[in-house]
Each structure stands twice: as structure tokens, then as C-alpha cells.
Design a protein around this motif. Sequence first.
Motif, mmCIF file in Angstrom:
data_model
loop_
_atom_site.group_PDB
_atom_site.id
_atom_site.type_symbol
_atom_site.label_atom_id
_atom_site.label_comp_id
_atom_site.label_asym_id
_atom_site.label_seq_id
_atom_site.Cartn_x
_atom_site.Cartn_y
_atom_site.Cartn_z
ATOM 1 N N LEU A 80 38.407 19.940 1.745
ATOM 2 C CA LEU A 80 37.548 19.396 2.806
ATOM 3 C C LEU A 80 37.757 20.204 4.102
ATOM 4 N N VAL A 81 37.163 21.378 4.169
ATOM 5 C CA VAL A 81 37.297 22.243 5.356
ATOM 6 C C VAL A 81 36.401 21.719 6.478
ATOM 7 N N TRP A 82 36.528 22.293 7.668
ATOM 8 C CA TRP A 82 35.765 21.771 8.810
ATOM 9 C C TRP A 82 34.259 21.823 8.570
ATOM 10 N N ARG A 83 33.793 22.800 7.783
ATOM 11 C CA ARG A 83 32.357 22.904 7.516
ATOM 12 C C ARG A 83 31.802 21.702 6.733
ATOM 13 N N LEU A 84 32.696 20.864 6.177
ATOM 14 C CA LEU A 84 32.253 19.694 5.406
ATOM 15 C C LEU A 84 32.437 18.400 6.188
ATOM 16 N N GLN A 85 32.710 18.546 7.496
ATOM 17 C CA GLN A 85 32.947 17.363 8.347
ATOM 18 C C GLN A 85 31.945 17.352 9.508
ATOM 19 N N LYS A 141 32.962 18.047 13.149
ATOM 20 C CA LYS A 141 33.338 19.443 13.467
ATOM 21 C C LYS A 141 32.134 20.390 13.389
ATOM 22 N N ALA A 142 31.283 20.157 12.354
ATOM 23 C CA ALA A 142 30.240 21.147 12.047
ATOM 24 C C ALA A 142 28.831 20.710 12.449
ATOM 25 N N GLY A 143 28.656 19.442 12.759
ATOM 26 C CA GLY A 143 27.323 18.953 13.134
ATOM 27 C C GLY A 143 26.516 18.560 11.914
ATOM 28 N N SER A 144 26.363 19.491 10.980
ATOM 29 C CA SER A 144 25.711 19.207 9.688
ATOM 30 C C SER A 144 26.283 20.185 8.677
ATOM 31 N N GLY A 145 25.772 20.151 7.443
ATOM 32 C CA GLY A 145 26.360 20.958 6.384
ATOM 33 C C GLY A 145 25.653 22.283 6.172
ATOM 34 N N ALA A 146 25.146 22.462 4.950
ATOM 35 C CA ALA A 146 24.401 23.694 4.661
ATOM 36 C C ALA A 146 23.261 23.855 5.678
ATOM 37 N N VAL A 149 28.768 15.653 5.433
ATOM 38 C CA VAL A 149 27.581 16.487 5.696
ATOM 39 C C VAL A 149 26.833 16.737 4.385
ATOM 40 N N ASP A 150 25.652 17.330 4.514
ATOM 41 C CA ASP A 150 24.853 17.696 3.346
ATOM 42 C C ASP A 150 25.441 18.918 2.632
ATOM 43 N N ASP A 151 25.335 18.927 1.299
ATOM 44 C CA ASP A 151 25.646 20.131 0.527
ATOM 45 C C ASP A 151 24.411 21.024 0.423
ATOM 46 N N ALA A 152 23.245 20.387 0.495
ATOM 47 C CA ALA A 152 21.988 21.136 0.358
ATOM 48 C C ALA A 152 20.907 20.461 1.191
ATOM 49 N N ALA A 153 20.038 21.264 1.770
ATOM 50 C CA ALA A 153 18.907 20.737 2.551
ATOM 51 C C ALA A 153 17.650 21.523 2.186
ATOM 52 N N LEU A 154 16.607 20.804 1.828
ATOM 53 C CA LEU A 154 15.328 21.433 1.501
ATOM 54 C C LEU A 154 14.262 20.825 2.406
ATOM 55 N N PHE A 155 13.389 21.661 2.933
ATOM 56 C CA PHE A 155 12.295 21.091 3.723
ATOM 57 C C PHE A 155 11.068 21.993 3.718
ATOM 58 N N ILE A 156 9.933 21.316 3.848
ATOM 59 C CA ILE A 156 8.690 22.039 4.072
ATOM 60 C C ILE A 156 8.349 21.900 5.545
ATOM 61 N N GLY A 157 7.561 22.837 6.051
ATOM 62 C CA GLY A 157 7.232 22.759 7.463
ATOM 63 C C GLY A 157 5.911 23.417 7.790
ATOM 64 N N ARG A 158 5.430 23.099 8.968
ATOM 65 C CA ARG A 158 4.279 23.801 9.532
ATOM 66 C C ARG A 158 4.767 24.669 10.675
ATOM 67 N N MET A 159 4.151 25.841 10.791
ATOM 68 C CA MET A 159 4.492 26.735 11.900
ATOM 69 C C MET A 159 3.235 26.965 12.728
ATOM 70 N N GLU A 160 3.426 27.444 13.940
ATOM 71 C CA GLU A 160 2.286 27.717 14.817
ATOM 72 C C GLU A 160 1.288 28.636 14.102
ATOM 73 N N GLY A 161 0.037 28.491 14.473
ATOM 74 C CA GLY A 161 -0.984 29.372 13.909
ATOM 75 C C GLY A 161 -1.408 28.980 12.506
ATOM 76 N N GLY A 162 -1.105 27.738 12.105
ATOM 77 C CA GLY A 162 -1.581 27.244 10.813
ATOM 78 C C GLY A 162 -0.770 27.695 9.620
ATOM 79 N N MET A 163 0.424 28.248 9.843
ATOM 80 C CA MET A 163 1.238 28.703 8.705
ATOM 81 C C MET A 163 1.935 27.524 8.012
ATOM 82 N N LEU A 164 2.105 27.659 6.697
ATOM 83 C CA LEU A 164 2.900 26.707 5.919
ATOM 84 C C LEU A 164 4.203 27.385 5.519
ATOM 85 N N ALA A 165 5.310 26.590 5.522
ATOM 86 C CA ALA A 165 6.617 27.195 5.255
ATOM 87 C C ALA A 165 7.452 26.289 4.368
ATOM 88 N N SER A 166 8.328 26.902 3.578
ATOM 89 C CA SER A 166 9.321 26.112 2.829
ATOM 90 C C SER A 166 10.697 26.736 3.019
#
Length: 407
Positions: free
Chosen positions: A188-193, A196-201, A258-275
Motif C-alpha cells: 500500500l504505497v502512497w499512490r494507493l492512498q 497522499k495522492a488525491g486519486s489513483g490511476a 483510490v481507483d485502480d482504473a478510470a475510464l471515461f468518455i468526453g466531449r472536447m471543444e469544437g465538437g470532438m468526441l474523446a475516450s
Amino acid sequence: MHVTTNSGTGGSETRTLGVGMVGYAFMGRAHSHAWRNVSAFFDLPVRPVLAAIAGRSKERTEAAAASLGWAAVETDWRDLINRDDVQIVDICTPGDSHAEIAIAALEAGKHVLCEKPMANTVEEAVAMTEAAERAAARGVRSMVGFNYRRVPAVAFARRLVAEGRLGELRHVRAQYLQDWIVDPEFPLVWRLQKDKAGSGALGDIGAHIIDTAQFITGRLITGVSAITETFVKERPLAEESAGLSASSGAAATGEVTVDDAALFIGRMEGGMLASFEATRMATGRKNALRIEINGSLGSLAFDFEAMNELWFHDHTLAGAEGGFRRIIVTEPDHPYAGAWWPPGHGLGYDHTFTHEAKDFLEAIANGTDPSPSFAEGLRVQKVLAAVERSAAEGSRWTTVEDVEENA
Ligand SMILES: NC(=O)c1ccc[n+]([C@@H]2O[C@H](COP(=O)([O-])OP(=O)(O)OC[C@H]3O[C@@H](n4cnc5c(N)ncnc54)[C@H](O)[C@@H]3O)[C@@H](O)[C@H]2O)c1
């Protein structure tokens, strides 16, 4: 501006800036390497001097200073900031100390380079950005360490997009894949707390792909829908850790917060789609920062595990000649590459930090605002917060404005 002028032995003058670095483990070693070597490869208006480092254990900090080439040692970062021979404060500690150190350094009139993610919360990042803006009015500069911007292939990708070679931008597909916590016995290093780390991956490596996507496209992420997961919920307590390695002989365990994995979809300026996908559970993937961008006239693809290559599909040649071609990004007119080796003699991870040091020193000497600024770091922090909020609320669509309104 804080630049010391020393008379050189040959009558020429070399301006120097003293660097004070806090933390001396993974990033401390990478940054030390950069400060030591940058003037040997880039012709700079100022030369950095490795003035002092700060750590908490005197013995260990002295050992680190001797091996990494630092002239002096402090055991409290406050004393480092107050040294007359320190004009740049380089923050290489976990996220829980970034805000306090950065704000104190800026108020003391020291330029600040702060590792990513800039902070652990939006509130901290706001306070840091306000301190940076007050300091900038006095000629004191600040920058966030999103070093992957300084991979020549990534900087070249941005140039191709800016030149219109991709036409109208439609998609970003970004991943950052590692596998160093797959073993449930990994401590359990600081990156998993979270404290200390705010969030994980998400904050550790997701922050990099958020910045890289916005950097290459020149478009901001405006909203997200996210899922996160913590696959291993308890781990043995850590005894020693540095960077991505750790040891434990402890029978006691603690909760991963914290999270081990995070997945998200998003919109970006100019009508772009992102994952986006950030995980430290992708077996076999070591440091695979991957990004693909599709536009009406072509596409670009990059994978840090082959960091000297950029793949470019020119859709104006579609048909018989179409398809991705590999550009080896080591030509003298590629970003940063001309300072190094003959074409084809590739660069590595360490060079990204040398490029970061070069750009920061030039901005200080020229009196310009370096990028990514703390304001840009804050924007990334808001996207991280939007992802966390969306994931906590059943993947509800969450905009960066929602985060701003409720910050
Ligand atoms: N840009 C990148 O590619 C990259 C890669 C790894 C880490 N990072 C970032 O760099 C930062 C440090 O990560 P790391 O992997 O080097 O961590 P690390 O665990 O290897 O090193 C952290 C260092 O900070 C010191 N430290 C911790 N709290 C301190 C305090 N209060 N005062 C003085 N020293 C303190 C520790 O003793 C250690 O020397 C983090 O923000 C991390 O997200 C960036």
C-alpha cells in the motif's frame, strides 16, 4: 528577475539560476539528471546550478545529494525555499505537499516547477493558481511537470494539427496503461492512498493523457461520463517505497482508497468526441501512453512504448497509397531532436525532463509565461474532479462548469 551573473574565466558572462529540489526519489532522480545535463545540450540564456535538495532524513538526503550531484542539503523544505542561492524550487514530492510548498515558494519570490498532478483537489489547485498569478505580476514564473508534452513525437503531433494536416478534428482515443500493481501483495504505497495522492490511476496517469489530448488538439475537455474501479481493496502496508517499487514484510494490511482504473468518455471543444482509459492493471503494458487522433484529412497515432515514432495517415492520399506511415521523429527539424544525436539515434524517457528544464529556463530568462501554467494544471484538475464526481454518481454526465460551480 532572479538571475545571477558570474564572470566566466574567458571574459564571457554566464548567468546562473540556483535550483532547490524537494524530494529525491523517482522524479528527483529524473529531474536531477535534467538539471545536470540541459546546458550541455541546449544553448541557454541561463545555466542551472544544482544548489540544494530537501528531504526529511538527513542521512538519506545527504546520500542522495552526493549521488545526484547537489551541493547542499536541507531537512525542511521551508529552509530550502529561504536559501539565497535558490531561485527555482522544483517540487518532486507526492501531491499532498504540492500546494503548501508551491504557494510558499512563490510568495518567497522563487520560480516553481511542480510535478503533476498539480494538486490533490480543485481547491488546492485554485489557491496555487492564484498564487502563481500574483507571482507572475512580479516576474516569478511557474509551470506544471506534464513532461510527455516534451516527447518530440508529441510536440510534432501538435505542430501537424496546428498546421491543419488533420483537417477538422473529430476523435481523440487516449489510454495510459501500466501493470505495476497487478500483484495483490504489492504494498500500500502512497499512490494507493487518497489523502497522499488525491486519486489513483486517474490523477497519476490519467492526468497525463488529459493534458496530452488537450495539448495536441488545442481543444479543452468540456464534460465527461466516467466509471472507476478498485480491483484490489486491501494491501499489505509498505515499509519502503520509491517511484513504482516497494517492499513489505508486514502482516498488517490497509485499505486502498483510490481507483485502480478510470475510464471515461468526453466531449472536447469544437465538437470532438474523446475516450480515455487510465489503468495500472493492464498486464503486459508497462508505460503505454497511447493517443490516436482522427480528423477529416488524416489521423495520428502515438505510443510512448515506441516514443521515437509517430504514425501519420494522410487521408488526401487515401485509396491505393493510403494507410498509416511511420515517421521516426529524430530529424533535426523535429521539436527538440536537433540538440541530440544524428537521425535515428533515438531518445528516451529522461530526455522529456531535460526538454522541460530547457523550456522552463528559457521562459524565466526571456520573461515569458511557461506552459503548462498553473492555470492549465487547474483545468486538468477540474477534469479529474468531474471524472470522480461522474463515477460516484452512476456515470452521470458532468461538465467542467459543474465542477466550477460547486468547487
Ligand atoms: N511526470 C512524470 O512522468 C511523473 C512520474 C512519476 C511521478 N510523478 C509525480 O512526481 C511526484 C513524486 O512522485 P515520485 O514517483 O517521485 O515519488 P517517490 O515516492 O519516488 O518520491 C517522493 C519523494 O518525496 C519525498 N517527500 C515526501 N513528502 C515529503 C515532504 N513533506 N518533504 C520533503 N520530502 C518529501 C520522499 O522522501 C521522496 O524522496 C508526484 O507528484 C508524482 O505524481 C511524475
